[in-house]
Design a protein around this motif. Sequence first.
Motif, short mmCIF file in Angstrom:
data_model
loop_
_atom_site.label_atom_id
_atom_site.label_comp_id
_atom_site.label_asym_id
_atom_site.label_seq_id
_atom_site.Cartn_x
_atom_site.Cartn_y
_atom_site.Cartn_z
N GLU A 1 38.20 36.83 35.47
CA GLU A 1 39.29 36.35 36.31
C GLU A 1 39.74 37.39 37.34
O GLU A 1 40.64 37.13 38.13
CB GLU A 1 40.47 35.93 35.44
CG GLU A 1 40.12 34.69 34.63
CD GLU A 1 41.23 34.26 33.69
OE1 GLU A 1 42.36 34.79 33.81
OE2 GLU A 1 40.96 33.42 32.84
N ASP A 2 39.16 38.58 37.29
CA ASP A 2 39.54 39.60 38.26
C ASP A 2 38.35 40.51 38.56
O ASP A 2 38.12 41.50 37.87
CB ASP A 2 40.73 40.43 37.73
CG ASP A 2 41.11 41.54 38.71
OD1 ASP A 2 40.61 41.51 39.87
OD2 ASP A 2 41.88 42.43 38.32
N LYS A 3 37.60 40.14 39.60
CA LYS A 3 36.42 40.92 39.96
C LYS A 3 36.70 41.80 41.18
O LYS A 3 35.78 42.15 41.91
CB LYS A 3 35.23 40.00 40.18
CG LYS A 3 34.77 39.30 38.89
CD LYS A 3 33.56 38.41 39.10
CE LYS A 3 33.15 37.73 37.80
NZ LYS A 3 32.04 36.77 38.00
N SER A 4 37.95 42.16 41.39
CA SER A 4 38.26 43.09 42.48
C SER A 4 37.77 44.48 42.06
O SER A 4 37.50 44.72 40.88
CB SER A 4 39.78 43.14 42.72
OG SER A 4 40.41 43.67 41.57
N ASN B 1 31.90 38.50 45.18
CA ASN B 1 33.13 39.19 44.79
C ASN B 1 33.06 40.68 45.15
O ASN B 1 32.00 41.21 45.47
CB ASN B 1 33.41 39.00 43.30
CG ASN B 1 32.28 39.52 42.43
OD1 ASN B 1 32.07 40.73 42.30
ND2 ASN B 1 31.49 38.61 41.84
#
Lengths: 628, 628
Positions: B255-258, B300
């Motif tokens: 849910e967070d591929k930053s 991403n």
Amino acid sequence: MAINGDSNVINRDAFRQAVVNTLERRLFYVPSFKIYGGVAGLYDYGPPGCAVKANVLAFWRQHFVLEENMLEVDCPCVTPEVVLKASGHVDKFTDLMVKDEKTGTCYRADHLLKDFCKDKLEKKDINITAEKAAELKHVLAVLDDLSAEELGEKIREYGIVAPDTKNPLSDPYPFNLMFQTSIGPSGLSPGFMRPETAQGIFVNFKDLYYYNGNKLPFAAAQIGQAFRNEISPRQGLLRVREFTLAEIEHFVDPEDKSHPKFSEVSNLEFLMFPREKQVSGEPAKRICLGEAVSKGIVNNETLGYFIGRVYLFLTYLGIDKDRLRFRQHLANEMAHYAADCWDAEIECSYGWIECVGIADRSAYDLRAHTDKSGVPLVAHEKFAEPREVEKLVIAPVKKELGLAFKGDQRMVCEALEVMSEEEAMEMKANLESKGEVEFHVCTLAKDVTINKNMVTISKEKKKEYQRVFTPSVIEPSFGIGRIIYCLYEHSFYTRPSKTGDEQLNVFRFPPLVAPIKCTVFPLVQNQQYEEVAKHISQILTAAGISYKIDMTGTSIGKRYARTDELGVPFAITVDSTSSVTIRERDSKVQIRVNVEEVASVVKEVTEGQSTWNDMLLKYNAPTVVDDE
Amino acid sequence: MAINGDSNVINRDAFRQAVVNTLERRLFYVPSFKIYGGVAGLYDYGPPGCAVKANVLAFWRQHFVLEENMLEVDCPCVTPEVVLKASGHVDKFTDLMVKDEKTGTCYRADHLLKDFCKDKLEKKDINITAEKAAELKHVLAVLDDLSAEELGEKIREYGIVAPDTKNPLSDPYPFNLMFQTSIGPSGLSPGFMRPETAQGIFVNFKDLYYYNGNKLPFAAAQIGQAFRNEISPRQGLLRVREFTLAEIEHFVDPEDKSHPKFSEVSNLEFLMFPREKQVSGEPAKRICLGEAVSKGIVNNETLGYFIGRVYLFLTYLGIDKDRLRFRQHLANEMAHYAADCWDAEIECSYGWIECVGIADRSAYDLRAHTDKSGVPLVAHEKFAEPREVEKLVIAPVKKELGLAFKGDQRMVCEALEVMSEEEAMEMKANLESKGEVEFHVCTLAKDVTINKNMVTISKEKKKEYQRVFTPSVIEPSFGIGRIIYCLYEHSFYTRPSKTGDEQLNVFRFPPLVAPIKCTVFPLVQNQQYEEVAKHISQILTAAGISYKIDMTGTSIGKRYARTDELGVPFAITVDSTSSVTIRERDSKVQIRVNVEEVASVVKEVTEGQSTWNDMLLKYNAPTVVDDE
């Protein structure tokens, strides 16, 4: 206070358990494929173990390859059968195995016999007579020399059964320890995973000799994986099915095994255990290396030079010199072709472990590949002036032989031509005195009568312009995993925590070996300190220094303890924005250094340009902070 | 003047032959086991090749492992079947093979069809109609997607026969590309030589996550040998049976591929070849990485970050940025579970070669091992405050189901419980409106009728304290041998000798990669110069700089040419006892430096603290000496 791995410590098992628990908990190594129940004899190196291994190999390259200008090569693990047939591995790389006759479980025959004898002797079974005890001790002493038949006899005589089921055992039979596979899709090209890296060097001898300007001596080296399908792996990292070897093959003129740099190591003095001392029951003894060579205890200077270099390598890494000895192979341990062989043995909780073998293998390997491949793996020495030499000339008289032996003529002729000088000169004498002689022709499997008209044998003087010979090879072979495991034991100690209620583990790795060179801790969680910590890490990264940063709010004492357990030599604690402290792991002494200087201080000390003591002098007013 | 490896060079084969001849002659690499005729697809790295490889791997460790604080591991090559069953390799790591029906020789089915089509098209066979040509082009385009049946059909249709014998061919059938072996002596534990290093990381996920303080994201890395039993190896170092892989598995919250460091690479601009351009027939295009991510061309930030880091890695090594592109996988190329996938492709004489794969493999690998091993390979996110969530609850009424389905009750019950949320809510609605519904039970292979008394479906509110999830993995995977081969081609050029009568070979390796950093030449054979040369070599050794010393009386021009061919960047020529010259390989410019300074000058320039231009400024009055 400290628990050491001394040979005097009564409970070796407890010490080993403490080391191994720490190593596995901190992921120095773990059993491979653990989530699937693991596979005996296969281990993974986790992050710190992997870093220790990389450091040991980098130092090996610097100490041997770079300093001695060796030719490093890198050959595949997959090896076709023909190569390992030539080297003897297909026929002889075996252990004797017995099977549980009901379940099929396999055991090493010598292990079962060894365990049986040790068990009887240790339990001091009252039924055992003095003679029986002496017999069991004798069996232990000659264990490695027993044939399959002799081992089988002993197993039957002692009524040894399968340890798990008590079922009867099969007779011992040889099991080849190489992992077999098949190369290509046809299924017709058998191959093996190499059991050592040396063969890759031998088969390249011709090219390497040319690369070296057709000059001897030179050494080639290889680091790589090797494989050994052990029957029943034991002893953790010491006996595994896949391992990293680092091997050197030093090629030298068999007529001149001197070494130009021998004087650099000749004054070293360390524990040596020559053959004679072992046979006579004396202990190993500190001997000066120069004396060992000059007295002929060590066969030659080159072998001696490598023994010295291996000693320096192991002790630089942190191996305790009092638990390191060089043991010479007994006559019956050594291959028939070997000129001399010494093992660097390191003492750990499993006893004295062979970690490096240093052998003068004479011309055996190059000759074996010459014979099998038909490619001459030889060296040439051009003479400044041509030399006159006496050469044996055997000239069969084909016409006479044809008349006498008809279809067998060729066989007789060839047999005459390959006679040794001694045989030929004896035949010459007999033919001159008796006129004829009985001669055995192997290929015909019978004797024939040779008369003096059938062959002339003479010695002729010839001019030779060069000498063609097969070089001798001196092979130092390093079991990297074994060295690392012993290093772990030699580096491990415990000390009480500040409160005294628990024992803390420490690895006293030298900076060269330490998996992580330093840690960076903000003393308390605040943004200013964290920024300083990040700034320091960036400088460390650029300088190529491995570090670990720990921003958690855990107490500083706990954070020190955590990294002592990984053997991190220096801890940088950020307790201001201008200067920080550096704490040394074993003394727990701290110095205060400017933020901008800290990375270069750590770099200098870990790379060996300065010592910690130099830094203590430079940044004086050291303070011991009992932080635990 | 210089012959380059440009894509414009008409005769790629001649260029390749020149490179390969130099590489083999100077022992960068040679076919393995050459004295026994060699084995297809196996190569040895000789001294310079081995040094280049060690340099590339050391830089990889610095650029990825150290700079990104990755957890490096080292796992065995021998792998038990269960692991590779879980990963899919036992069932799916195959190529389609055909056999010569008389001799049994094996071929890759797609290679034969490809060669046939290319041959027909290149020869511009006059019998070929425009439609036929279009058909052949289409076959080439879809070649990788053809099933065994489709390939077989084409081979029959085109009358393709065994190339060597013209014998008929078997139908295509899958051949597993793993080298198989057997672990332990029983013969009952099949194992394989790993086809990639990644699985060793996945099976250790749980321990590594713990080692990282139970925090995401983190990356693990592994360098090691991998094996692929190719049916018919081609293309030299590019398609081999044993090779070194360097792989990174970066575990991240799906849910967070930053990525916190993405801004460090977002301004890079280089050749990218997105899926859409490939499909529409447009060429690759220079795109700014930040834009590619913000526009969704790259899935991403983390994937984008690694693409940028790979670009920097390859260009630092000396890969020509104009012959490097990042090509996105087409939809049909990508595994069904992959979120996105880009290959770093390098152009060489064989065309565009995949050298690094950078894939977002989602949660596939960790899920596969969780399912097979029963050990949950998951991550936890603790919530600061408990969260209220709606949970689907399916409660089969066993009594009613038992009455209706008797022995099938368990199957029906299980099928109800595993319904997806969508299916369950649809059933709930139907049961409420119609009272009953037809329901397919897979395990019974039939429909059954479910009525509203048999199951209750509801959504309940629950408090949750943490999120448990399977991390996604982003995998950059480097084929080290392929990168090195392309680097050889990109670094190779020729220039005429001084007399102009021959072409001299040069490898323009950056100092980072160069197998040997400098040479030491006494200008003429005399004792004084030789002593200076030895003195310089000792300082170089201590500084850890690899060098080669050449004391032969060969002309200085010839000695320069010999080492240019090994890509040695700097040559130190001893022509006095106080100062010496340093010559740069490509410009041939020389500077004059004091004997005591020379090692530190070479060290600074090869380790990147200074550039050659800095040195030209510092030691001014440079002189170009046309030495060849």
